[in-house]
Design a protein around this motif. Structure first.
Motif, short mmCIF file in Angstrom:
data_model
loop_
_atom_site.label_atom_id
_atom_site.label_comp_id
_atom_site.label_asym_id
_atom_site.label_seq_id
_atom_site.Cartn_x
_atom_site.Cartn_y
_atom_site.Cartn_z
N ALA A 1 37.83 21.55 30.91
CA ALA A 1 38.46 21.24 32.20
C ALA A 1 37.46 20.49 33.07
CB ALA A 1 38.89 22.53 32.91
N MET A 2 37.89 19.36 33.60
CA MET A 2 37.13 18.63 34.61
C MET A 2 37.80 18.87 35.95
SD MET A 2 34.57 17.35 33.06
CE MET A 2 33.96 16.16 34.26
N ILE A 3 37.02 19.31 36.92
CA ILE A 3 37.55 19.78 38.20
C ILE A 3 36.88 19.02 39.34
CG2 ILE A 3 37.82 21.83 39.67
CD1 ILE A 3 37.13 23.33 36.81
N GLU B 1 30.92 27.44 47.75
CA GLU B 1 32.07 28.35 47.69
C GLU B 1 33.00 28.01 46.52
OE1 GLU B 1 32.82 31.01 49.48
OE2 GLU B 1 31.02 30.92 50.73
N VAL B 2 33.22 26.73 46.29
CA VAL B 2 34.07 26.33 45.17
C VAL B 2 33.41 26.72 43.85
CG1 VAL B 2 35.04 24.35 43.91
CG2 VAL B 2 35.25 24.48 46.40
N HIS C 1 33.94 33.04 39.36
CA HIS C 1 34.61 34.34 39.43
C HIS C 1 36.01 34.31 38.83
CE1 HIS C 1 31.87 35.41 43.08
NE2 HIS C 1 31.28 35.65 41.92
N THR C 2 36.57 33.11 38.64
CA THR C 2 37.94 33.00 38.16
C THR C 2 38.02 32.91 36.64
OG1 THR C 2 38.54 31.88 40.22
CG2 THR C 2 40.10 31.72 38.42
N VAL C 3 37.03 32.27 36.01
CA VAL C 3 37.05 32.14 34.55
C VAL C 3 36.70 33.49 33.91
CG1 VAL C 3 36.47 29.69 34.62
CG2 VAL C 3 34.63 31.39 34.44
N ARG C 4 36.89 33.57 32.60
CA ARG C 4 36.61 34.82 31.87
C ARG C 4 35.11 34.98 31.66
NH1 ARG C 4 40.11 33.38 26.80
NH2 ARG C 4 38.94 31.48 27.25
N TRP C 5 34.59 36.10 32.12
CA TRP C 5 33.15 36.37 32.02
C TRP C 5 32.73 36.48 30.57
CZ3 TRP C 5 30.10 41.26 31.65
CH2 TRP C 5 28.75 41.05 31.98
N ARG C 6 31.63 35.82 30.23
CA ARG C 6 31.02 35.83 28.90
C ARG C 6 31.86 35.11 27.84
NH1 ARG C 6 27.79 41.50 27.66
NH2 ARG C 6 26.23 41.27 29.32
N LYS C 7 32.97 34.52 28.22
CA LYS C 7 33.76 33.75 27.26
C LYS C 7 33.81 32.28 27.66
CE LYS C 7 37.16 35.26 24.96
NZ LYS C 7 38.49 35.71 24.48
N GLU D 1 45.25 26.62 36.10
CA GLU D 1 46.13 26.87 37.24
C GLU D 1 45.58 28.01 38.10
OE1 GLU D 1 49.04 26.08 39.85
OE2 GLU D 1 48.53 24.88 38.09
N ARG D 2 44.99 29.02 37.46
CA ARG D 2 44.36 30.10 38.23
C ARG D 2 43.20 29.57 39.06
NH1 ARG D 2 45.16 33.22 33.54
NH2 ARG D 2 43.01 32.83 32.87
N ILE D 3 42.41 28.68 38.47
CA ILE D 3 41.30 28.06 39.20
C ILE D 3 41.83 27.28 40.40
CG2 ILE D 3 39.50 26.29 39.07
CD1 ILE D 3 39.16 27.12 36.08
N ARG D 4 42.83 26.47 40.15
CA ARG D 4 43.40 25.64 41.23
C ARG D 4 43.91 26.52 42.37
NH1 ARG D 4 47.65 24.24 43.60
NH2 ARG D 4 48.97 25.62 42.34
N GLN D 5 44.65 27.57 42.03
CA GLN D 5 45.22 28.44 43.06
C GLN D 5 44.14 29.22 43.80
OE1 GLN D 5 48.34 30.91 41.45
NE2 GLN D 5 49.45 29.17 40.58
#
Length: 212
Positions: A71-73, A96-97, A103-109, A137-141
């Motif tokens: 993902a490129m953000i 902050e971003v 904090h939104t992505v899966r930790w250690r994965k 979509e979770r990241i975006r939201q």
């Protein structure tokens, strides 16, 4: 005189001390000072490991349905944030971003990085297309909902555009050769970048999956 075993123990302690310094120096060189995420150098160091996942997946056919995605953000209208609120507040927005992303992505994965400016990266491990789309979509939201406090100004909200692309092996260099994995991450980043451009062109604050 100092007993040999005491000298040996002190030598081991000294070696551990210098090893710690080397490890800390490398960690600082591979981390973005503003966000704490990996930087380009840090991402480059782990690129061979990420690309080897393609070889591992070929050995395990069950994993083929759960491919890795990149993902490129990019923060939307970030230049106007700097222009209106000043660069120190722009840095606060970047920080902050970056924290929201981590904090939104899966930790250690999953793996995150800041590649420079307002551009961020996420490696979405074994997610498959639908899982990667849901993660993006979770990241975006999460970014859209975050209220970012500023110095001398009211808190603001920002949005991001996201481009997604599957990590896949490159075509063989010659007939009969195996598909190539070296360079696969750079190729995925390029395709995700083009999908990101499509997201920007379509109105921003959205996720686009590469069709390439």
């Amino acid at each position: 005189s100092i007993p040999p075993e005491e000298l040996f123990r002190e030598a081991l302690e000294l070696a551990d001390y210098f090893e710690g310094i080397v490890r800390e120096t490398r960690n600082r060189a591979e981390r973005d000072l503003l966000t704490g995420l990996r930087n380009r150098q840090g991402l480059a160091r782990i690129t061979p490991r990420l690309e080897r996942r393609l070889v591992e997946r070929r050995r395990n056919r069950e994993a083929e349905a759960k491919s890795d995605f990149v993902a490129m953000i990019d923060i939307d209208f970030f230049k106007s944030v700097n222009d209106r609120f000043g660069h120190p507040n722009g840095d606060r927005v970047l920080r902050e971003v970056g924290q929201t992303l981590a904090h939104t992505v899966r930790w250690r994965k999953d793996i995150t990085a800041r590649l420079g400016g307002e551009e961020f990266f996420a490696f979405l491990s074994a997610s498959g297309r639908e899982g990667a789309l849901a993660s993006a979509e979770r990241i975006r939201q999460a970014v859209e909902k975050a209220l970012i406090p500023l110095d001398d100004f009211p808190a603001i909200q920002v949005t991001v555009s996201v481009g997604l692309a599957e990590l896949r092996a490159l075509p063989p260099a010659a007939a009969g050769a195996k598909p190539r994995v070296e360079g696969a991450l750079a190729d995925a980043i390029e395709r995700a970048d083009r999908a990101l451009y499509e997201a920007k062109h379509a109105g921003r604050n959205r996720v686009v999956v590469s069709q390439e």
